[in-house]
Write a protein that holds these residues in place. Structure first.
Motif, PDB file in Angstrom:
ATOM      1  N   LEU A   1       8.200  -5.527  -8.389  1.00 30.78           N
ATOM      2  CA  LEU A   1       7.627  -6.861  -8.534  1.00 30.78           C
ATOM      3  C   LEU A   1       6.426  -7.093  -7.638  1.00 30.78           C
ATOM      4  O   LEU A   1       5.474  -7.787  -8.029  1.00 30.78           O
ATOM      5  CB  LEU A   1       8.716  -7.905  -8.247  1.00 30.78           C
ATOM      6  CG  LEU A   1       8.322  -9.370  -8.457  1.00 30.78           C
ATOM      7  CD1 LEU A   1       7.952  -9.627  -9.916  1.00 30.78           C
ATOM      8  CD2 LEU A   1       9.454 -10.286  -8.018  1.00 30.78           C
ATOM      9  N   ALA A   2       6.437  -6.551  -6.429  1.00 32.92           N
ATOM     10  CA  ALA A   2       5.318  -6.786  -5.500  1.00 32.92           C
ATOM     11  C   ALA A   2       3.983  -6.390  -6.118  1.00 32.92           C
ATOM     12  O   ALA A   2       2.951  -7.028  -5.858  1.00 32.92           O
ATOM     13  CB  ALA A   2       5.553  -6.021  -4.199  1.00 32.92           C
ATOM     14  N   ASP A   3       3.978  -5.352  -6.925  1.00 28.29           N
ATOM     15  CA  ASP A   3       2.736  -4.911  -7.559  1.00 28.29           C
ATOM     16  C   ASP A   3       2.223  -5.978  -8.515  1.00 28.29           C
ATOM     17  O   ASP A   3       1.013  -6.205  -8.615  1.00 28.29           O
ATOM     18  CB  ASP A   3       2.974  -3.591  -8.289  1.00 28.29           C
ATOM     19  CG  ASP A   3       1.689  -2.917  -8.747  1.00 28.29           C
ATOM     20  OD1 ASP A   3       0.600  -3.349  -8.316  1.00 28.29           O
ATOM     21  OD2 ASP A   3       1.772  -1.957  -9.526  1.00 28.29           O
ATOM     22  N   ALA A   4       3.115  -6.650  -9.225  1.00 26.13           N
ATOM     23  CA  ALA A   4       2.690  -7.729 -10.128  1.00 26.13           C
ATOM     24  C   ALA A   4       2.027  -8.854  -9.345  1.00 26.13           C
ATOM     25  O   ALA A   4       1.042  -9.453  -9.806  1.00 26.13           O
ATOM     26  CB  ALA A   4       3.885  -8.251 -10.924  1.00 26.13           C
ATOM     27  N   TYR A   5       2.542  -9.159  -8.156  1.00 20.86           N
ATOM     28  CA  TYR A   5       1.928 -10.180  -7.318  1.00 20.86           C
ATOM     29  C   TYR A   5       0.481  -9.811  -6.980  1.00 20.86           C
ATOM     30  O   TYR A   5      -0.438 -10.637  -7.086  1.00 20.86           O
ATOM     31  CB  TYR A   5       2.709 -10.323  -6.004  1.00 20.86           C
ATOM     32  CG  TYR A   5       3.953 -11.169  -6.061  1.00 20.86           C
ATOM     33  CD1 TYR A   5       4.751 -11.241  -7.212  1.00 20.86           C
ATOM     34  CD2 TYR A   5       4.362 -11.891  -4.957  1.00 20.86           C
ATOM     35  CE1 TYR A   5       5.892 -12.011  -7.246  1.00 20.86           C
ATOM     36  CE2 TYR A   5       5.513 -12.678  -4.978  1.00 20.86           C
ATOM     37  CZ  TYR A   5       6.275 -12.734  -6.125  1.00 20.86           C
ATOM     38  OH  TYR A   5       7.402 -13.497  -6.154  1.00 20.86           O
ATOM     39  N   LEU A   6       0.287  -8.577  -6.548  1.00 25.25           N
ATOM     40  CA  LEU A   6      -1.048  -8.154  -6.125  1.00 25.25           C
ATOM     41  C   LEU A   6      -1.992  -7.960  -7.305  1.00 25.25           C
ATOM     42  O   LEU A   6      -3.193  -8.231  -7.193  1.00 25.25           O
ATOM     43  CB  LEU A   6      -0.944  -6.878  -5.292  1.00 25.25           C
ATOM     44  CG  LEU A   6      -0.268  -7.047  -3.933  1.00 25.25           C
ATOM     45  CD1 LEU A   6      -0.052  -5.709  -3.263  1.00 25.25           C
ATOM     46  CD2 LEU A   6      -1.096  -7.964  -3.023  1.00 25.25           C
ATOM     47  N   MET A   7      -1.466  -7.487  -8.435  1.00 23.84           N
ATOM     48  CA  MET A   7      -2.309  -7.367  -9.620  1.00 23.84           C
ATOM     49  C   MET A   7      -2.794  -8.738 -10.084  1.00 23.84           C
ATOM     50  O   MET A   7      -3.957  -8.907 -10.475  1.00 23.84           O
ATOM     51  CB  MET A   7      -1.553  -6.666 -10.747  1.00 23.84           C
ATOM     52  CG  MET A   7      -1.414  -5.167 -10.579  1.00 23.84           C
ATOM     53  SD  MET A   7      -0.936  -4.334 -12.115  1.00 23.84           S
ATOM     54  CE  MET A   7       0.743  -4.916 -12.318  1.00 23.84           C
ATOM     55  N   TYR A   8      -1.902  -9.724 -10.061  1.00 26.53           N
ATOM     56  CA  TYR A   8      -2.304 -11.071 -10.459  1.00 26.53           C
ATOM     57  C   TYR A   8      -3.450 -11.563  -9.587  1.00 26.53           C
ATOM     58  O   TYR A   8      -4.457 -12.090 -10.093  1.00 26.53           O
ATOM     59  CB  TYR A   8      -1.108 -12.029 -10.344  1.00 26.53           C
ATOM     60  CG  TYR A   8      -1.457 -13.466 -10.713  1.00 26.53           C
ATOM     61  CD1 TYR A   8      -1.180 -13.948 -11.988  1.00 26.53           C
ATOM     62  CD2 TYR A   8      -2.067 -14.323  -9.796  1.00 26.53           C
ATOM     63  CE1 TYR A   8      -1.509 -15.261 -12.339  1.00 26.53           C
ATOM     64  CE2 TYR A   8      -2.406 -15.620 -10.136  1.00 26.53           C
ATOM     65  CZ  TYR A   8      -2.123 -16.085 -11.402  1.00 26.53           C
ATOM     66  OH  TYR A   8      -2.460 -17.382 -11.742  1.00 26.53           O
ATOM     67  N   ALA A   9      -3.315 -11.426  -8.267  1.00 27.12           N
ATOM     68  CA  ALA A   9      -4.342 -11.917  -7.354  1.00 27.12           C
ATOM     69  C   ALA A   9      -5.677 -11.229  -7.602  1.00 27.12           C
ATOM     70  O   ALA A   9      -6.733 -11.886  -7.654  1.00 27.12           O
ATOM     71  CB  ALA A   9      -3.896 -11.706  -5.911  1.00 27.12           C
TER      72      ALA A   9
ATOM     73  N   THR B   1      20.093  -1.288  -6.229  1.00 28.47           N
ATOM     74  CA  THR B   1      20.614  -2.648  -6.103  1.00 28.47           C
ATOM     75  C   THR B   1      19.521  -3.666  -5.809  1.00 28.47           C
ATOM     76  O   THR B   1      19.794  -4.869  -5.785  1.00 28.47           O
ATOM     77  CB  THR B   1      21.666  -2.721  -4.975  1.00 28.47           C
ATOM     78  OG1 THR B   1      21.028  -2.452  -3.721  1.00 28.47           O
ATOM     79  CG2 THR B   1      22.782  -1.706  -5.194  1.00 28.47           C
ATOM     80  N   SER B   2      18.296  -3.216  -5.587  1.00 27.82           N
ATOM     81  CA  SER B   2      17.225  -4.127  -5.239  1.00 27.82           C
ATOM     82  C   SER B   2      16.815  -4.979  -6.440  1.00 27.82           C
ATOM     83  O   SER B   2      16.601  -4.454  -7.538  1.00 27.82           O
ATOM     84  CB  SER B   2      16.001  -3.369  -4.717  1.00 27.82           C
ATOM     85  OG  SER B   2      14.916  -4.254  -4.505  1.00 27.82           O
ATOM     86  N   SER B   3      16.665  -6.267  -6.209  1.00 27.83           N
ATOM     87  CA  SER B   3      16.269  -7.198  -7.267  1.00 27.83           C
ATOM     88  C   SER B   3      14.795  -7.060  -7.631  1.00 27.83           C
ATOM     89  O   SER B   3      14.314  -7.733  -8.535  1.00 27.83           O
ATOM     90  CB  SER B   3      16.533  -8.634  -6.813  1.00 27.83           C
ATOM     91  OG  SER B   3      15.783  -8.927  -5.634  1.00 27.83           O
ATOM     92  N   GLU B   4      14.093  -6.196  -6.937  1.00 25.69           N
ATOM     93  CA  GLU B   4      12.647  -6.045  -7.111  1.00 25.69           C
ATOM     94  C   GLU B   4      12.273  -4.887  -8.027  1.00 25.69           C
ATOM     95  O   GLU B   4      11.148  -4.820  -8.529  1.00 25.69           O
ATOM     96  CB  GLU B   4      12.007  -5.842  -5.732  1.00 25.69           C
ATOM     97  CG  GLU B   4      10.515  -5.897  -5.700  1.00 25.69           C
ATOM     98  CD  GLU B   4       9.980  -5.924  -4.282  1.00 25.69           C
ATOM     99  OE1 GLU B   4       8.821  -5.536  -4.089  1.00 25.69           O
ATOM    100  OE2 GLU B   4      10.723  -6.328  -3.360  1.00 25.69           O
TER     101      GLU B   4
END
Length: 537
Positions: free
Chosen positions: A408-416, A287-290
């Motif tokens: 999704l959190a991984d996409a945040y860190l990969m972008y940075a 159910t997680s949106s992530e």
């Protein structure tokens, strides 16, 4: 139920390609349909699609100990478990107590050879995914659909969605082969069964995967538009983002701008961060949106000794006997944390960090003097077989918790990281060149981990690449990324970063650069003369 209905009908008739001669797929159920029966209806194609997905979760059509890979044990060939062993057990994050379990001692001590059964299991299971995908593509051509009387526009369109998803699953299999082994036997649907594919190196695999994913992404369902358990555009974009972030390792060429672009597409695609970090790792994490793509786990439908069953039962401490906390019986302290991971949460900024779940009290020691002593080393509390509401899963051994391959959190860190590297950051440099956007992504995760508080947020001057790799471990530990990250940061083979029992030394020692890829299993080379062994093995 929450899970896609996993049906292993394909396993009855697809012969594995490029594995060993005695590792053919074998039928385990006399009631399994023939290809002609299975592919006679649109429903049959969906059942076959479930088989391609199912190979990533189960090992056979029988109970948890069954395997359709003849000659390979189910416990050493489940995709998620093997992947987790190779990406995490070989690093600074975790150790396994029971070294009599075949293959585990060599992995966690970094002394593996080409005879390691877990390497054979991963190689064979991943190439099984290629074989299953290829056969689905052979059986779903426009000509065969027409010949079988499947001509309704809606049915043909839906089966074409299946085909594009299967092409992504095949690309994902080759992505894992490229990352782990540095090469693979290359086989497509245009090749006959039992074809001994030519060896593709990393550059060739990179080119194929990139071309294939870019071709199918426009024809995949939009992010979050598919039924749970099936992939969408974001999953394919995540594979490309991972490839581009690691392109200097894979092909010797930077592709950081391309990584940023793919991460941006994922981030804007419709997935959102779960407001509670630990809700991503509970029994109802579907159910997680992530969650962008997971390996499904269900205590009734998908009983297997896969990644989340191993991790959740393994988290239970030998001293604490705290299985009730996670809704499982537990395996007596099978998994413990290496000192270097624990130390990544040192400092006042992590006092309320939800990602810091390990146990430090009682008789436990931080140091692990003996890998087989379950009382040494802290234990983790990240994964759970209980729902957000605290309801235990339906089975106390086989868990309901899905494994988060991509979130999704991984996409945040990969972008940075990609932004910093594109703008000149290099391994070992203290330069801080993060942009406002990258800093926002990092602090979004920090605020989520601290229940919305900004107290643990970081400033631009605190963020260099060394910070980023530590933050990746804090956010993504035990999620199948660590080995790849350490290699990219030159902290694995040939690097000067040591951890407990690295190189089979209690305090750690350097290992050779040959360890940045695993050896091709001896049995695979024996079966396919086109394959050559990796340097140093």
């Amino acid at each position: 139920m929450k899970k896609i209905n996993i049906i292993y009908i394909l396993f009855a008739f697809v012969a594995l390609q490029s594995c060993t001669s005695d590792l053919d797929v074998v039928a385990e159920d006399t009631k399994v349909n023939s290809p002609e029966q299975l592919f006679s209806t649109p429903l049959g194609y969906k059942q076959a699609l479930a088989g391609v997905y199912g190979n990533l979760s189960l090992t056979g059509t029988g109970d948890a100990g069954s395997s359709f890979l003849q000659g390979i044990d189910a416990g050493t060939s489940q995709f998620g478990r093997c992947m987790w062993y190779l990406q995490n057990l070989t690093t600074d994050e975790v150790v396994w107590t029971y070294e009599n379990d075949e293959g585990t001692a060599e992995l966690q001590r970094n002394t593996w050879t080409s005879a390691n059964p877990i390497l054979l299991g991963m190689f064979s299971r991943t190439m099984a995914e290629v074989a299953l995908a290829n056969d689905f593509l052979r059986q779903s051509t426009p000509e065969l659909l027409s010949a079988r009387g499947i001509t309704a526009t809606a049915d043909v369109a839906e089966i074409n969605f299946y085909r594009n998803e299967v092409r992504v699953l095949r690309a994902f299999a080759y992505y894992n082969m490229m990352d782990l082994f540095g090469k693979a036997p290359f086989v497509t649907e245009t090749d006959p069964l039992n074809f001994k594919g030519p060896q593709y190196d990393r550059k060739q695999l990179f080119s194929f995967i990139e071309t294939e994913l870019n071709a199918v992404i426009p024809n995949l369902k939009a992010a979050r538009a598919n039924e749970y358990g099936r992939l969408d555009k974001a999953m394919a974009q995540m594979i490309l983002a991972k490839m581009y972030l690691n392109a200097e390792v894979y092909i010797g060429a930077p592709k950081y701008a391309e990584c940023m672009a793919k991460c941006s597409e994922v981030i804007s695609g419709g997935y959102t961060l779960n407001t509670k970090y630990l809700n991503n790792f509970k029994a109802d994490n579907q159910t997680s949106s992530e969650m962008i793509f997971t390996l499904q786990s269900d205590g009734v439908k998908t009983q297997n000794y896969g990644a989340t069953t191993v991790m959740i039962n393994g988290q239970v401490g030998s001293l604490e006997g705290n299985g009730a906390e996670f809704g499982v019986g537990g395996w007596g302290g099978a998994l413990r944390l290496r000192k270097q991971f624990v130390e990544k949460f040192d400092g006042s900024k992590f006092l309320t960090d939800a990602r810091k779940t390990y146990t430090t009290s009682g008789a436990r020691t931080l140091e692990i003097a003996s890998l087989t002593n379950g009382a040494q080393g802290y234990i983790l509390h990240k994964y759970s077989n209980k729902t957000v509401a605290g309801v235990a899963g339906v089975n106390s051994t086989f868990v309901d918790t899905d494994f988060p391959l991509f979130r999704l959190a991984d996409a945040y860190l990969m972008y940075a990281e990609a932004q910093m590297r594109k703008d000149g950051a290099t391994n070992g440099s203290t330069a801080t060149n993060t942009t406002a956007q990258s800093l926002k992504y990092i602090n979004d995760l920090r605020e989520r981990a601290n229940n919305g508080s900004t107290a643990a947020n970081v400033s631009k001057g605190e963020v260099n690449l060394d910070f980023v790799i530590d933050e990746r471990s804090r956010e993504l530990h035990w999620e199948g990324h660590r080995r790849q990250d350490l290699i990219r940061f030159n902290k694995y083979g040939g690097g000067n970063y040591n951890w407990a029992w690295k190189g089979n030394i209690a305090n750690g020692t350097s290992i050779g650069t040959e360890k940045n890829v695993f050896p091709i299993p001896t049995a695979a080379i024996s079966a396919n003369p086109n394959l050559t062994q990796n340097t140093g093995y």
